[in-house]
Write an enzyme that holds these catalytic residues in place. Sequence first.
Site, PDB file in Angstrom:
ATOM      1  N   ASP A   1       9.338   2.784  -0.185  1.00 56.73           N
ATOM      2  CA  ASP A   1       8.306   3.429   0.605  1.00 56.73           C
ATOM      3  C   ASP A   1       8.474   2.951   2.048  1.00 56.73           C
ATOM      4  O   ASP A   1       8.056   1.853   2.416  1.00 56.73           O
ATOM      5  CB  ASP A   1       6.917   3.087   0.058  1.00 56.73           C
ATOM      6  CG  ASP A   1       5.814   3.776   0.857  1.00 56.73           C
ATOM      7  OD1 ASP A   1       6.122   4.445   1.866  1.00 56.73           O
ATOM      8  OD2 ASP A   1       4.638   3.637   0.469  1.00 56.73           O
TER       9      ASP A   1
ATOM     10  N   TYR B   1       0.858  -1.184   0.000  1.00 54.16           N
ATOM     11  CA  TYR B   1       0.000   0.000   0.000  1.00 54.16           C
ATOM     12  C   TYR B   1       0.894   1.234   0.000  1.00 54.16           C
ATOM     13  O   TYR B   1       1.861   1.302   0.748  1.00 54.16           O
ATOM     14  CB  TYR B   1      -0.892   0.001   1.252  1.00 54.16           C
ATOM     15  CG  TYR B   1      -1.763   1.231   1.400  1.00 54.16           C
ATOM     16  CD1 TYR B   1      -2.809   1.475   0.508  1.00 54.16           C
ATOM     17  CD2 TYR B   1      -1.550   2.147   2.424  1.00 54.16           C
ATOM     18  CE1 TYR B   1      -3.617   2.602   0.652  1.00 54.16           C
ATOM     19  CE2 TYR B   1      -2.354   3.271   2.577  1.00 54.16           C
ATOM     20  CZ  TYR B   1      -3.388   3.501   1.686  1.00 54.16           C
ATOM     21  OH  TYR B   1      -4.186   4.600   1.824  1.00 54.16           O
TER      22      TYR B   1
ATOM     23  N   LYS C   1       4.423   8.431   9.193  1.00 49.50           N
ATOM     24  CA  LYS C   1       4.140   7.754  10.470  1.00 49.50           C
ATOM     25  C   LYS C   1       5.118   8.131  11.598  1.00 49.50           C
ATOM     26  O   LYS C   1       4.961   9.183  12.188  1.00 49.50           O
ATOM     27  CB  LYS C   1       4.006   6.244  10.250  1.00 49.50           C
ATOM     28  CG  LYS C   1       2.827   5.954   9.307  1.00 49.50           C
ATOM     29  CD  LYS C   1       2.330   4.537   9.254  1.00 49.50           C
ATOM     30  CE  LYS C   1       1.024   4.478   8.468  1.00 49.50           C
ATOM     31  NZ  LYS C   1       1.069   3.793   7.194  1.00 49.50           N
TER      32      LYS C   1
HETATM   33  C1  LIG Z   1       0.432   4.381   5.845  1.00 50.29           C
HETATM   34  C2  LIG Z   1       1.176   4.212   4.578  1.00 50.29           C
HETATM   35  C3  LIG Z   1       1.087   5.146   3.533  1.00 50.29           C
HETATM   36  C4  LIG Z   1       0.105   6.283   3.551  1.00 50.29           C
HETATM   37  O1  LIG Z   1       0.356   7.181   4.564  1.00 50.29           O
HETATM   38  P1  LIG Z   1      -0.836   8.166   5.045  1.00 50.29           P
HETATM   39  O2  LIG Z   1      -0.169   9.054   6.048  1.00 50.29           O
HETATM   40  O3  LIG Z   1      -1.884   7.256   5.619  1.00 50.29           O
HETATM   41  O4  LIG Z   1      -1.321   8.891   3.853  1.00 50.29           O
HETATM   42  C5  LIG Z   1       1.916   5.007   2.441  1.00 50.29           C
HETATM   43  N1  LIG Z   1       2.776   3.983   2.363  1.00 50.29           N
HETATM   44  C6  LIG Z   1       2.886   3.049   3.327  1.00 50.29           C
HETATM   45  C7  LIG Z   1       3.892   1.963   3.197  1.00 50.29           C
HETATM   46  C8  LIG Z   1       2.071   3.128   4.458  1.00 50.29           C
HETATM   47  O5  LIG Z   1       2.135   2.173   5.385  1.00 50.29           O
END
Ligand SMILES: *Cc1c(COP(=O)(O)O)cnc(C)c1O
Length: 420
Positions: free
Chosen positions: A236, A141, A264
């Site tokens: 990511d 994701y 995060k």
């Molecule tokens: C949570 C997440 C996102 C999106 O971040 P948001 O702050 O929720 O927009 C993108 N990439 C990864 C790997 C994530 O776990």
Amino acid sequence: MNSEQWFDRAKAVIPGGVNSPVRAFNGVGGTPVYFKSGKGAKVQTEDGTELIDFCGSWGPLILGHAREEVVEAVSNAAADGLSFGANTAVEAEFAELVCSLIPEIDMVRLVSSGTEAVMTAVRLARGVTGRRKILKFDGCYHGHSDYLLVASGSGLLTGGISSSAGVSPSATEEVFVAPYNDLAAVQEILKANGDEIAAVIVEPVAGNMGLVEPEPGFLEGLRAATADCGALLIFDEVINGFRLGPTTYGHMSGIKADITTLGKIIGGGMPIGAIGGSTEIMSHLAPLGPVYQAGTLSGNPVAVAAGMKTLELLRDESPYLKIEILGKRLADGINRIAATKGLDLHCAQRGGMFTPFFRKAPVRNLDDSKACDQKAHARYFHHMLDHGFYTPPSGYEVAFVSAAHTEADIDAFLEAFGKL
Ligand SMILES: *Cc1c(COP(=O)(O)O)cnc(C)c1O
């Protein structure tokens, strides 16, 4: 008013009663819990109950809820002004700290969410390479921008199909999707289309189909294959960054991505995201270069204060060994209980990340994760909730042990799990 009453009230004015779909408990059934406050590993609910929290706001709260120093930094920053839309000293200090903790990154641009960070990273990769297409992995994701809301189509060599309504097919046609841990599939796609691909984007340790680790050689293979065809490699690390050590997974594993996205943990619970890379690549961003990116609240001083204090505490206290020991104690305990009771499950774990997968066989990609018994996961979720433990309300998510958890919290979890 209890959770049920609040949820009824919210449903009239918020679609589904929630501001992010997984909070609606569709994966597990029942009424979502309304949280009132949190301190350390514990949260208080609107139902008057106390829960030990293993969700940690989906990852940011590696130091636990409302860590005193972080709250103090936030209140001090807030008292000095919530937003300026102009430069503040703390942004420069924060960028210096991030760049010093992640030697692969010379420059960093701050945004307000992980979604925004990834969206910018992909645009940057397209701007740098002058190419249009990207390759992602099924089950990873990367936020909810159009071209990343994509699931694999029937053929690997055709563009993906969107997993959401309202996404233009022209957006997803640009995206190839390969199974996670399948280097041969990547090589096949790059062989046929390598000169059109701007970037390969991957969660180096996957955390959005449950915890799935990269197999030996997978990330190294991506590095080599992208270098070969002139595509950029994007790690990511919105979940991974500062999760297993006070730096990125890329730095810890010695595999250098061209662009890294963060979120995060680096906001310590406040909304933040970041894109980092070499000076050469980052110089393509406006105002230095032609790739546009902007934000009214980007580098917000209150969010940056929370992130700054969080990263400083992680650097100075390095709670990672403690978290790994607790995480392993939890996973070993679950696996031991499962073996004794003949339960059809196993627990994957790395550092503070863990996922009980409801099948015995290992999970190495999304298909394996989908083959798990989601009903059994829902039973586990509600059983643990009834016993005072909050875990992510979906079988496709990672749960988190934080620095605020204790051995007693883990043992209490295992005792409750033993009654499943
Ligand atoms: C949570 C997440 C996102 C999106 O971040 P948001 O702050 O929720 O927009 C993108 N990439 C990864 C790997 C994530 O776990």
